[in-house]
Structure formats: C-alpha cells, structure tokens
Design an enzyme around this catalytic site. Structure first.
Site: not given
Ligand SMILES: *Cc1c(COP(=O)(O)O)cnc(C)c1O
Length: 810
Positions: A359, A547-548, A553, A655, A659
């Site tokens: 990952h 995101k985190r 990032k 991801t 979304k």
């Molecule tokens: C999809 C998702 C992530 C991943 O987000 P990235 O933008 O790909 O880092 C992290 N936390 C939650 C709650 C998510 O639904």
C-alpha cells in the site's frame, strides 16, 4: 428476500416496538426505532446468511480470506437495507411514522476499525465480494476502541477515545464455539523423533483466547451473505470448582492479567502509514493471524475431504499490507509442528496460498520489528522466519550472483530487524500494487531487486470503491437521476455509466444534474450551519479536501493558496472572483506534530477569513471535525472540486478521488496514484492537472537541485505567505506556526509545496473560469460520472478473483 411493502414494514416496526421496547410509536426515541429496524433487517439477513454458509460447506468452492488489521466499515443500517432491496421502502415507512430516515441511521455509531484508505478498501472489497457472489470473507480484530474521535478546540485537534460499543452493536454475533487459543512467549523445546524428524514443544507460554464476533456482509439483491469475522481477546477461564479467589493479592494479580490480555483487542493504532514499534502492536498482529489461520484450517478440514497438502486448491489468503504477514510463518508452524509436514512440503503449500498487497512506498511506513522483540514474544515464529531468511539468502548467493552485493537489502532479517515486506514477498505467490504508477514504482525502484528475482509475482490491481455505498446510498438523488436517464442496468454493471456520455451535451438534461448537485450543496450547507454556525453560499464552488492529514497529501499547499486568495482580496477589495468555499476534513495521528500544526493553521485561517468584512462572503474556510465514513457520505455528494494534490509518487492510489469523481466533482490533482488513471479516461479537458510529475520528484530526491529558499526569495506571493506565518499574523503567539515555516525553509520543503505553488494557483484560475461557463462545467461533471464505473470495486474485485485468487462465483 421477502418483499416487504411500506405498510407491512410499518406494522412490523410498530409490533416490534411493543414487543422489544414496550413502547408505542409516539413515545419511541430515534434509538428505539433504530434498534427495531436493525432487528427486522437482521431477521431478513439471518436466513440468507445461514443458507450461504451451508452452500459454502459443500466444499465445491475455493474461498478467499481477506486478512486485514483494519476494516473501516462505517454505519451498516442503510447499506444493509440497500443491499436487501429495502432502503426506499424503509425510508418511506420511517417518514410515514414521523421520523426522518437520516436521524434514525445516525443513531448508529460508525464502526471505525481503521485509519483511512487501507481500511476503507477492505470494507469496499467485502461489499463487492458478496455482491458479485464470490465466496470471500474478512478477518480482523474487534477493537473495543476504534479510531479516536476528533474534536477541534481553539483550533487544535483533541483526541477522545472512541468507545463504539457503548450501546449494543446489533450486527455482530458472538461465536464462542469457534474460539481458539493463541500462545505468546514461552520456550521452544526440540526433540529428535525415531524417524530422525524433529518435534517441537512449547512450554510456559502465555495463553490467550480469541473469540470471534461475526458480522454479516450482505450482497446486493442476490441472497449472498458473507462473513466479517472479528476476533476479541479474552482470558481463558480455568474452572477451579468453587471459583473463589484465595487472597486479594491474587485477585489483583488476576485483574492485571485480565487487563493485559484484553488490551490485545483494546484499541486500533491511530498511526496512518507509519507505525510505532510497540510490542502490543506486534501482539495484535500475531493474534489476528494465528486465530484466523487456525480457523481457516479447521474449516478446510471440515468442508473438504482433502489432505492439507492440497490447501491451495481451496484456500487463498490475501494479506492487506504487511501487517498480517506473520500469517506466513504461522501457517508454516502449524503445518510442521502440528501436522507433521517437512519444511519443503510446508513451504510448497504456504507459498501457494498467500498473496500480498503493498500500500505504500513511504520509507517510514515500511514495517520492521526488532529481532529481539520477535524472538521473545514469538519464539517459534522467530525460528521459522530465521529459517526462511537463511534459505532465501542461500538461494540468492548460489543462484543469483548478480544480487550478492544487495543481500542485506533483500534479507528478511538484516541489521537486527525483521523486514515484514520482504517476508511477505518471499512467502507469497502474488505481490500487487494498488494503482498503475504505484506498481511501476515498486518494480522499478522500491522493490526492483525482488522484481528481478520474481518478475512473475508482481502485478497491479488498481483500487476501487463500492458504488453502492458511495453513490446509491450516499447520493440517492443522483442515482435516481442517472437511472431516469440511462435505465437501471448500471447498478449491477457500473461500467454502463458510460451511457451517460451521450447526454453530456444535452443542456436541458445536464441542468438536472446541476439541480441535484445544488440540492446536495444545500444539505451540506445546512450541516455546516448547524455544526459551526457559519453560513456558506450554496452557489460558491465547494472545493473539498478530505483525507488523513499527512505532509505528502499537502493540505498545506491548499491552505497556502487560501491565504494567497485572502491577501489578494485584502489588496483589491473589489476584485470580482467566483465565491469559493474550501472544505477540509482530516485527522492527524496524535503523535504527528507537524500534521497537527496544519490543522491548527487551517482553523486559524478560517477564523480570520470567515469573519473579515472585506471578504464579503466570497471566501469561506470550513474545517469539519471528526472526518469518518459517515461524514464523507455527507460531504462527497456536494463536492464541486476534489483536491488530490499529493506530491507526485507518494500517494499509492487514493480512493477519495474515485468517490468524488463518481459524484460529479472535478479533480484538481497531480499526476499521482489513481489520478493518472482518471486522467487516462477523461483527459486534460475534464480535470485540472498541475505540478511536478513523479519522475521529476524522484529525480530531485536522487540528484538534488531543488532549493525552496530560491522560490521564497523570488516569488513575492510565496514570501508573503511564509512571512505571515513566521511573524505571527495568523496566531495568537508569533511562534505558533514557526515549525511549518522552518520545515519549508530549513528542511528544503521535502514535499515540494513551494515548487508546485504557482502551477497550483494557475490551475485554480482555470477552475474559476470554467465554473462560470455552466454548460462546459456540467458537461465535464457528467463526463466524470460516466467514466467512473471503472473505479467500482466490483471491477477491482473481479480482477483479483480471476488473476490472483482463481475463484469462481457461487
Ligand atoms: C475513502 C476514505 C479515505 C481515503 O481517502 P484518500 O483521499 O484516498 O486518502 C479515508 N478516510 C475515509 C473515512 C474514507 O471514506
């Protein structure tokens, strides 16, 4: 499943309200209704669950087991209703009974047994496995405390424990009869048997009981219900007759003992992609894999009348990142010590059963353990890893002369550390990255020596997301509109979303997409108003980064741009700009100082910008606290812009990007992770790409040549923003953000924030212009939705199934 009508469901709710809660509807709380509805759904599910398990027991199928330390499943009521085909009926029934469906669903506490993308991927995969009729199950840990709850107090992140099991969790079933014993510590004794083979005996081990709690994973309208099995650590109760404790000293000793055991499934480690070398974490990992492997073997024996040497014909185990890679020596241990296999025979079985997903290439996230700790906690497992390492290194020495000099970079044990990724690669038949560029970087850089050794093991499986949760459930208005336009087939075959392309220029039709987005933005604006008391303009661009929080990032790049815009407005108060609302959601690991500083900075900028009369509502900065799956479901349908601005080469896939694309947001991103594959599909004209490429970033890391200070000295916009940080313009104390300032100017901006600043600004200017041209914008938005079917996790899981797992639909 049985087809309930709105009326029969209402009656059933009323009946159960009396029988379970002793209440009439007018006295019922939202919580009462939640439990009653969950119980009705459970009755629907249980029948199919039983039937699915029975089908799997006939032994015909090969099954996949997904081992993961994290499952970020979020709430289950709406998604179970959806997959049972009852969601619309249930919403209608609730409304007729005087309840708002969203109020009922939000009674459920998010199951946050994961940190971010990695854990959410595991949850999306389970949904797709069940929905595609694949026999596939998850194994994880039932942490009593999930990912911390985030509060923002005076702009700072404060962490609260997430005791998600405070109220009964209606989806789990405890299965004590499936409990197994896990052993830690102790001594290993070796005996030579008469036939010359070795026998191993473990003495003085600490024994822990692993008790499974099962959660049904409901397939979409297909009667398949798979299982997510979460293990809980408990004390083994010895029955000493009267059960009386002899002395209080012993009583307290017992309590300590019990506490230390229950700690194993006590809490989820809140580090995202870098890990603390804590013994407890290692215990958790072994606890997960030992209980799961024991359970998998037991079921293999029960369901298949085959010798264990043929395990790989019926079982494949996917390990989600390196965290469960002790499963490899654990299977070796059981095959040799309990089942009498020779090393070679055990190794032949093991290396045909495991497949490993990588990952990340971030070096701080590559897991290693101290040899000493491993030897002490898991003596027999350590011996086996040591032997794996010996044989592996010998093989290189004799068969791969060209790699002799690199042995210490390949060895599973080197310089006193056990390297988990290396163990996973050596012990698996498949190694996959999670987006095309990520897999290429693994092959060409991070793991190139392993790629030379085992080219056939490496493959790519680009991540995906379940369109059921992230579109049908989270954005029902958009889902309904799509169905109105192209019919319902896309729900089962998400790639058919491509039929939307035909309509992307039909201005009457795209107006309807505009209306849906607008309604979703209103809902989010209301939520923001309720939670923060801030009014945002629904016609402004909703620019979202959720995101985190991590340096790579680059939330910092985003907020620097906001500061720049603010400066511009202060200089030219009458400037005509498209109003913008910048929305953030992010948790920082509690020990990640710089990440917490960035949260503080975002909140500080918000507190200035949002209340400055000169800004006149053209700019708003919103930080929504406690980002989790349920909050993501609220924000994503309302996003216009999806910020995916990682330093190129650093984001394995992402991801969140998928979304938001699926919900009609346009991506503002670097050529990194799956952004590249989004770009393959929609092209430059339907997204906003900017910044350094991965090759350029990697070249700078290798050869130098980047000087952040030069940009500071030559670009007034950059200098101004950094000086504002340093001089305390944003903060009560002028030292508040100095660490950020120092990191950029004295550590040479390791994530290229300044380098990408100007191209990022230019991309934002393009966005502003594009947004004013409604038809073009809507055309772009619909085009993104049309191509997003490729990122359904159904597609991803199908690829795993045919190319790695070799499993068939039931
Ligand atoms: C999809 C998702 C992530 C991943 O987000 P990235 O933008 O790909 O880092 C992290 N936390 C939650 C709650 C998510 O639904």
């Amino acid at each position: 499943m049985t087809q309930l009508t709105v009326d029969t469901l209402k009656q059933e709710i009323l009946r159960k309200l009396i029988s379970d809660k002793g209440r009439e509807v007018k006295e019922a709380t939202s919580k009462d209704i939640y439990y009653v509805l969950a119980s009705i759904v459970n009755e629907e599910i249980k029948q199919q669950w039983f039937q699915t398990r029975k089908n799997y027991r006939d032994g015909k199928n090969k099954e996949v087991y997904y081992l993961s330390m994290e499952f970020l499943i979020g709430r289950m009521l709406a998604s179970n209703l959806l997959n049972c085909g009852m969601l619309d009926t249930a919403k209608e029934a609730l409304r007729e009974l005087g309840f708002e469906p969203e109020d009922i669903f939000s009674e459920e506490h998010d199951a946050a047994l994961g940190n971010g993308g990695l854990g959410r991927l595991a949850a999306c995969f389970l949904d797709s496995l069940a929905s595609l009729n694949f026999p596939g199950h998850g194994y994880g840990i039932r942490y009593r405390y999930g990912l911390f709850e985030q509060r923002i107090i005076h702009g700072n992140q404060v962490e609260l424990p997430d005791y998600w099991l405070k109220n009964p969790y209606p989806w789990e079933t405890r299965n004590e009869e499936e409990a197994v014993v896990i052993q830690f510590h102790g001594d290993v004794h070796m005996f030579k048997k008469n036939d010359g083979s070795l026998e191993f005996e473990y003495r003085n081990t600490d024994k822990v009981m692993a008790v499974p709690y099962d959660i049904p994973i409901v397939g979409y309208e297909n009667d398949t219900v798979n299982t997510l099995r979460l293990w809980s650590a408990e004390v083994i109760h010895q029955n000493n007759g009267d059960g009386l404790l002899e002395a209080s000293k012993e009583y307290y000793h017992d309590l300590d003992h019990q506490h230390s055991i229950e700690q194993i499934s006590g809490f989820l480690y809140p580090d995202d992609s870098s890990y603390e070398g804590k013994e407890l974490r290692l215990k958790q990992q072994y606890f997960l894999v030992s209980s799961s492997i024991q359970n998998i073997l037991k079921h293999f024996k029960q369901n298949h009348h085959l010798p264990l040497s043929r395990l790989a014909e019926k079982v494949v185990i996917q390990i989600n990142d390196t965290h469960p890679s002790l499963a490899i020596p654990e299977l070796m241990r059981i095959l040799m010590d309990d089942e009498g296999f020779s090393w070679d025979n055990a190794w032949a079985v093991t290396t045909n059963v495991f497949a490993y997903t990588n990952h990340t290439t971030l070096s701080e996230a590559l897991e290693t353990w101290s040899e000493e700790m491993m030897q002490n906690l898991l003596p027999r497992i350590y011996m086996i890893i040591d032997e794996i390492n010996e044989r592996f290194c010998k093989g290189i020495w004799f068969d791969h002369e060209e790699l002799r000099d690199s042995i210490s970079e390949l060895a599973v044990i080197a310089h006193g550390r056990v390297h988990m990724a290396r163990l996973a690669i050596v012990g698996s038949f498949s190694v996959n990255g999670v987006a095309r560029i990520h897999t290429e970087i693994l092959k060409k850089k991070e793991m190139r020596n392993f790629y030379t050794l085992y080219p056939e093991k490496f493959n790519n499986k680009t991540n995906g997301i379940t369109h059921r949760r992230w579109l049908l459930q989270a954005n029902p208005k958009l889902a309904d509109l799509i169905t109105d336009v192209i019919g319902p087939q896309w729900v089962k075959r998400p790639k058919q979303l491509i039929s939307l392309l035909k309509y992307s220029n039909d201005s009457a039709l795209v107006d309807k997409f505009d209306q849906v987005k607008h309604e979703n933005k209103k809902v989010l604006a209301n939520y923001i108003h309720q939670h923060l008391g801030i009014t945002v303009d629904e016609r402004s661009i909703f620019d979202v980064q959720i995101k985190r929080l991590h340096e790579y990032k680059r939330q910092l790049l985003n907020i620097f741009h906001v500061i720049y815009l603010y400066n511009e407005l202060k200089d030219n108060p009458n400037q005509d700009i498209t109003p913008r609302t910048f929305i953030f959601g992010a948790k920082a690991a509690p020990s990640y100082h710089l990440a917490k500083e960035v949260i503080k900075l975002i909140n500080t900028v918000a507190s200035i910008v949002n209340y400055d009369p000169d800004v006149r509502d053209r700019l708003k900065v919103i930080f929504l606290e406690n980002y989790n799956v349920s909050l993501a479901e609220k924000i994503i349908p309302a996003a216009d812009i999806s910020e995916q601005i990682s330093t190129a080469s650093k984001e394995a896939s992402g991801t969140g990007n998928m979304k938001m694309m699926m919900n009609g947001a346009l991506t503002l991103g670097t050529m990194d992770g799956a952004n590249i594959e989004i770009h393959d599909l929609v092209g430059d004209q339907n997204m906003f790409i900017f910044g350094l490429t991965a090759d350029e970033v990697l070249h700078y890391y290798q050869h130098g040549g980047y000087h952040a200070r030069d940009l500071y000295n030559t670009d007034d916009r950059i200098k101004r923003v950094l000086d504002q940080l340093n001089q305390g313009e944003f903060g009560v104390h002028n030292i508040e953000f100095k660490d950020i300032y120092y990191n950029i100017l004295y550590h040479n901006d390791p994530y290229f924030v300044l380098k990408d600043f100007e191209p990022y600004l230019e991309a934002h200017e393009l966005i502003e212009r594009a947004y004013r041209n409604r038809n073009t914008w809507l055309n772009m938005s619909v085009t993104n939705i049309a191509y997003s079917g490729k990122f359904s996790s159904d597609q991803t899981v199908q690829e795993y199934a045919t190319e790695i797992w070799k499993i068939k639909k039931v």
